[in-house]
Design a protein around this motif. Structure first.
Motif, PDB file in Angstrom:
ATOM      1  N   GLY A   1     -30.596  38.639 135.073  1.00  0.00           N
ATOM      2  CA  GLY A   1     -30.734  39.978 135.932  1.00  0.00           C
ATOM      3  C   GLY A   1     -29.514  40.759 136.026  1.00  0.00           C
ATOM      4  N   SER A   2     -28.557  40.401 135.935  1.00  0.00           N
ATOM      5  CA  SER A   2     -27.150  41.358 135.992  1.00  0.00           C
ATOM      6  C   SER A   2     -27.377  42.087 134.542  1.00  0.00           C
ATOM      7  CB  SER A   2     -26.185  40.762 135.889  1.00  0.00           C
ATOM      8  OG  SER A   2     -25.804  40.001 134.725  1.00  0.00           O
ATOM      9  N   ARG A   3     -27.879  41.837 133.525  1.00  0.00           N
ATOM     10  CA  ARG A   3     -28.029  42.723 132.300  1.00  0.00           C
ATOM     11  C   ARG A   3     -29.096  43.554 132.323  1.00  0.00           C
ATOM     12  NH1 ARG A   3     -25.113  41.093 128.099  1.00  0.00           N
ATOM     13  NH2 ARG A   3     -26.633  41.959 126.635  1.00  0.00           N
ATOM     14  N   ILE A   4     -30.118  43.170 133.018  1.00  0.00           N
ATOM     15  CA  ILE A   4     -31.209  44.197 133.262  1.00  0.00           C
ATOM     16  C   ILE A   4     -30.712  45.422 134.170  1.00  0.00           C
ATOM     17  CG2 ILE A   4     -33.576  44.676 134.087  1.00  0.00           C
ATOM     18  CD1 ILE A   4     -34.420  41.606 133.269  1.00  0.00           C
ATOM     19  N   THR A   5     -30.149  44.943 135.110  1.00  0.00           N
ATOM     20  CA  THR A   5     -29.663  45.770 136.210  1.00  0.00           C
ATOM     21  C   THR A   5     -28.424  46.844 135.368  1.00  0.00           C
ATOM     22  OG1 THR A   5     -29.919  44.249 137.831  1.00  0.00           O
ATOM     23  CG2 THR A   5     -28.675  46.187 138.411  1.00  0.00           C
ATOM     24  N   GLY A   6     -27.659  46.125 134.674  1.00  0.00           N
ATOM     25  CA  GLY A   6     -26.780  46.966 133.884  1.00  0.00           C
ATOM     26  C   GLY A   6     -27.281  48.105 132.903  1.00  0.00           C
ATOM     27  N   VAL A   7     -28.093  47.739 132.421  1.00  0.00           N
ATOM     28  CA  VAL A   7     -28.725  48.538 131.668  1.00  0.00           C
ATOM     29  C   VAL A   7     -29.459  49.740 132.387  1.00  0.00           C
ATOM     30  CG1 VAL A   7     -30.848  49.047 129.832  1.00  0.00           C
ATOM     31  CG2 VAL A   7     -29.438  47.116 129.605  1.00  0.00           C
ATOM     32  N   GLU A   8     -30.114  49.409 133.444  1.00  0.00           N
ATOM     33  CA  GLU A   8     -30.699  50.402 134.177  1.00  0.00           C
ATOM     34  C   GLU A   8     -29.551  51.413 134.997  1.00  0.00           C
ATOM     35  OE1 GLU A   8     -32.851  48.001 137.001  1.00  0.00           O
ATOM     36  OE2 GLU A   8     -34.387  47.663 135.992  1.00  0.00           O
ATOM     37  N   VAL A   9     -28.626  50.776 135.476  1.00  0.00           N
ATOM     38  CA  VAL A   9     -27.515  51.768 135.831  1.00  0.00           C
ATOM     39  C   VAL A   9     -26.861  52.459 134.794  1.00  0.00           C
ATOM     40  CG1 VAL A   9     -25.149  51.543 136.731  1.00  0.00           C
ATOM     41  CG2 VAL A   9     -26.970  49.982 137.885  1.00  0.00           C
ATOM     42  N   GLY A  10     -26.689  51.964 133.602  1.00  0.00           N
ATOM     43  CA  GLY A  10     -26.092  52.720 132.768  1.00  0.00           C
ATOM     44  C   GLY A  10     -27.132  53.832 132.260  1.00  0.00           C
TER      45      GLY A  10
ATOM     46  N   ALA B   1     -23.350  48.226 131.537  1.00  0.00           N
ATOM     47  CA  ALA B   1     -23.427  49.727 132.213  1.00  0.00           C
ATOM     48  C   ALA B   1     -22.874  50.846 131.611  1.00  0.00           C
ATOM     49  CB  ALA B   1     -23.166  49.673 133.644  1.00  0.00           C
ATOM     50  N   VAL B   2     -21.388  50.475 131.025  1.00  0.00           N
ATOM     51  CA  VAL B   2     -20.509  51.579 130.462  1.00  0.00           C
ATOM     52  C   VAL B   2     -21.150  51.568 129.300  1.00  0.00           C
ATOM     53  CG1 VAL B   2     -18.446  51.837 129.788  1.00  0.00           C
ATOM     54  CG2 VAL B   2     -18.810  51.186 132.175  1.00  0.00           C
ATOM     55  N   THR B   3     -21.355  50.420 128.563  1.00  0.00           N
ATOM     56  CA  THR B   3     -21.875  50.563 127.095  1.00  0.00           C
ATOM     57  C   THR B   3     -23.036  51.221 126.896  1.00  0.00           C
ATOM     58  OG1 THR B   3     -20.680  48.236 126.691  1.00  0.00           O
ATOM     59  CG2 THR B   3     -22.336  49.202 125.075  1.00  0.00           C
ATOM     60  N   THR B   4     -24.163  51.180 127.883  1.00  0.00           N
ATOM     61  CA  THR B   4     -25.261  51.563 127.729  1.00  0.00           C
ATOM     62  C   THR B   4     -25.151  53.295 128.136  1.00  0.00           C
ATOM     63  OG1 THR B   4     -26.643  49.612 128.522  1.00  0.00           O
ATOM     64  CG2 THR B   4     -27.842  51.517 128.868  1.00  0.00           C
ATOM     65  N   GLY B   5     -24.417  53.445 129.163  1.00  0.00           N
ATOM     66  CA  GLY B   5     -24.591  54.991 129.622  1.00  0.00           C
ATOM     67  C   GLY B   5     -23.735  55.785 128.460  1.00  0.00           C
ATOM     68  N   THR B   6     -22.716  55.186 127.959  1.00  0.00           N
ATOM     69  CA  THR B   6     -21.986  56.082 126.794  1.00  0.00           C
ATOM     70  C   THR B   6     -22.715  56.136 125.622  1.00  0.00           C
ATOM     71  OG1 THR B   6     -20.649  53.834 126.146  1.00  0.00           O
ATOM     72  CG2 THR B   6     -19.789  55.412 127.731  1.00  0.00           C
ATOM     73  N   ARG B   7     -23.670  55.325 125.549  1.00  0.00           N
ATOM     74  CA  ARG B   7     -24.449  55.099 124.095  1.00  0.00           C
ATOM     75  C   ARG B   7     -25.827  56.107 124.208  1.00  0.00           C
ATOM     76  NH1 ARG B   7     -26.341  50.419 124.146  1.00  0.00           N
ATOM     77  NH2 ARG B   7     -28.615  50.736 124.624  1.00  0.00           N
ATOM     78  N   LEU B   8     -26.222  56.107 125.546  1.00  0.00           N
ATOM     79  CA  LEU B   8     -27.302  57.034 125.907  1.00  0.00           C
ATOM     80  C   LEU B   8     -27.075  58.592 126.122  1.00  0.00           C
ATOM     81  CD1 LEU B   8     -29.499  54.697 127.954  1.00  0.00           C
ATOM     82  CD2 LEU B   8     -29.918  55.186 125.618  1.00  0.00           C
ATOM     83  N   VAL B   9     -25.718  58.817 126.659  1.00  0.00           N
ATOM     84  CA  VAL B   9     -25.286  60.128 127.031  1.00  0.00           C
ATOM     85  C   VAL B   9     -25.545  60.959 126.061  1.00  0.00           C
ATOM     86  CG1 VAL B   9     -23.004  59.954 126.912  1.00  0.00           C
ATOM     87  CG2 VAL B   9     -23.917  61.599 128.545  1.00  0.00           C
ATOM     88  N   ARG B  10     -26.053  62.135 126.002  1.00  0.00           N
ATOM     89  CA  ARG B  10     -26.146  63.226 125.101  1.00  0.00           C
ATOM     90  C   ARG B  10     -24.896  63.975 124.806  1.00  0.00           C
ATOM     91  NH1 ARG B  10     -30.700  67.182 127.129  1.00  0.00           N
ATOM     92  NH2 ARG B  10     -29.522  67.227 129.135  1.00  0.00           N
ATOM     93  N   PRO B  11     -24.711  64.391 123.819  1.00  0.00           N
ATOM     94  CA  PRO B  11     -23.222  64.910 123.500  1.00  0.00           C
ATOM     95  C   PRO B  11     -23.020  66.310 124.103  1.00  0.00           C
ATOM     96  CG  PRO B  11     -24.511  64.948 121.496  1.00  0.00           C
ATOM     97  CD  PRO B  11     -25.169  64.236 122.312  1.00  0.00           C
ATOM     98  N   GLY B  12     -21.749  66.753 124.326  1.00  0.00           N
ATOM     99  CA  GLY B  12     -21.703  67.860 124.928  1.00  0.00           C
ATOM    100  C   GLY B  12     -21.805  69.075 124.063  1.00  0.00           C
ATOM    101  N   PRO B  13     -21.300  70.306 124.477  1.00  0.00           N
ATOM    102  CA  PRO B  13     -21.435  71.413 123.652  1.00  0.00           C
ATOM    103  C   PRO B  13     -20.375  71.223 122.380  1.00  0.00           C
ATOM    104  CG  PRO B  13     -20.618  72.122 125.463  1.00  0.00           C
ATOM    105  CD  PRO B  13     -20.882  70.678 125.869  1.00  0.00           C
TER     106      PRO B  13
END
Length: 358
Positions: A103-112, A9-21
């Protein structure tokens, strides 16, 4: 048994999040320093105005970037979901290990992915649920401000940076004052959330039915409907609990908005300009952005600000701040959802028929 792959979830979120200004190192340092200073200043204003006092020593806010906000929220989710994870792990009908792992990996990606969406929008939050501190010396909650999002918002709206930063701190510090000054409030919210989670129906047929409902909700919202995923996946037993949670969160969010606007004119010179532009910004966004916000219940949160603020304003106008603060006496004095829409009903139930304040 791991229901959600939190690392993923952390890896997915930090990879997908847009950079700041884009900011220089000096601009970033200055923003962080000022936000820390203003959070301390705002806490004093909030405590003086609300008359909510606490033995907790004032602390500067924790300043994070977008990946830092994602990591902090994953830690909070782990704490909140622990009772549900423990119950599932001790259940008699355990699914095969491969099913759990996938299932846990799928949910981790979704949460991220959800956290990546939110991480570029949240200005700040009071983190109620942190991992336990082994020393017992760290505070149970933490005020977090997301510096890139605050800088982005003030630039986008063209408002005075110092004024906007203090204005944001006033709202977020109100939440810290609420949960540190009202000693039972944190445990009440935690227990309600635990009760909500443990009221889930976890058998496979019910889970599949909920997923079908969620799919129908997504299709409906895309067509312009008003549903959200929270309503789609909850059980009948959870609706009553969610109603109590919604009422208390509407109260604390509305109280934050009320305090921010009441204190603002005396300490934030351009508050009228900020409020007008911020209200317009809340309603904006692309069609996709509005659709995702509705699915995640963010539109409901916006509604909570308005309804909660109107409730607080009406009660304070009728009975004064001391009368309003009776609301923090116990869970029984919190307003119900119907009372949020009818402040006189709460006043009559909790206070009686008071004289108008001088």
């Amino acid at each position: 048994m791991q229901v959600i792959d939190w690392d993923l979830a952390v890896t997915t979120g930090t990879r997908l999040v847009r950079p700041g200004p884009q900011v220089s190192r000096e601009e970033a340092r200055q923003a962080v320093t000022e936000l820390r200073t203003l959070s301390r200043e705002a806490e004093g204003h909030v405590r003086s105005f609300t008359k909510i006092h606490t033995e907790t020593a004032p602390q500067a806010a924790t300043i994070v970037d977008r990946p830092g906000w994602i990591k902090a929220n994953v830690e909070g989710f782990r704490v909140v979901l622990e009772p549900l994870t423990q119950r599932m792990s001790s259940g008699a009908n355990q699914p095969p290990a491969i099913v759990t792992a996938v299932g846990s990996r799928i949910t981790g990606v979704e949460v991220g992915a959800v956290l990546a969406f939110l991480a570029s929008r949240v200005l700040g939050q009071y983190e109620l649920f942190l991992p336990p501190d082994p020393t017992g010396q760290e505070p149970a909650g933490r005020l977090t401000l997301v510096a890139p999002n605050i800088v982005h918002a003030e630039r986008e709206m063209g408002v005075d940076p110092h004024d906007f930063r203090l204005w944001v701190c006033l709202h977020e510090e109100t939440h810290r004052v609420q949960f540190t000054g009202v000693t039972w409030l944190r445990e009440y919210v935690r227990s309600q959330m635990t009760e909500f989670l443990l009221a889930s129906d976890l058998d496979l047929p019910t889970l599949l039915e909920r997923l079908r409902n969620a799919a129908d909700t997504v299709a409906d919202v895309v067509r312009g409907g008003e549903g959200n995923l929270i309503d789609a996946i909850q059980s009948p037993g959870q609706k009553e609990i969610l109603d109590r949670l919604t009422a208390v969160m509407t109260l604390v969010e509305g109280h934050g908005d009320y305090v921010m606007d009441a204190v603002g004119p005396s300490v934030v010179p351009s508050v009228a300009d900020i409020r007008a532009k911020f209200a317009q910004r809340r309603e904006g966004g692309s069609r996709l952005d509005r659709t995702v916000r509705r699915l995640l219940g963010i539109e409901l949160k916006m509604k909570q600000y308005a309804e909660g603020s109107a409730f607080v304003r009406k009660v304070v106008d009728r009975v004064g701040m001391d009368g309003f603060n009776r609301i923090w006496t116990s869970p029984e004095t919190l307003p119900t959802t119907p009372e949020i829409g009818d402040p006189d009903a709460w006043i009559n139930r909790v206070i009686g028929t008071p004289a108008l304040p001088a």
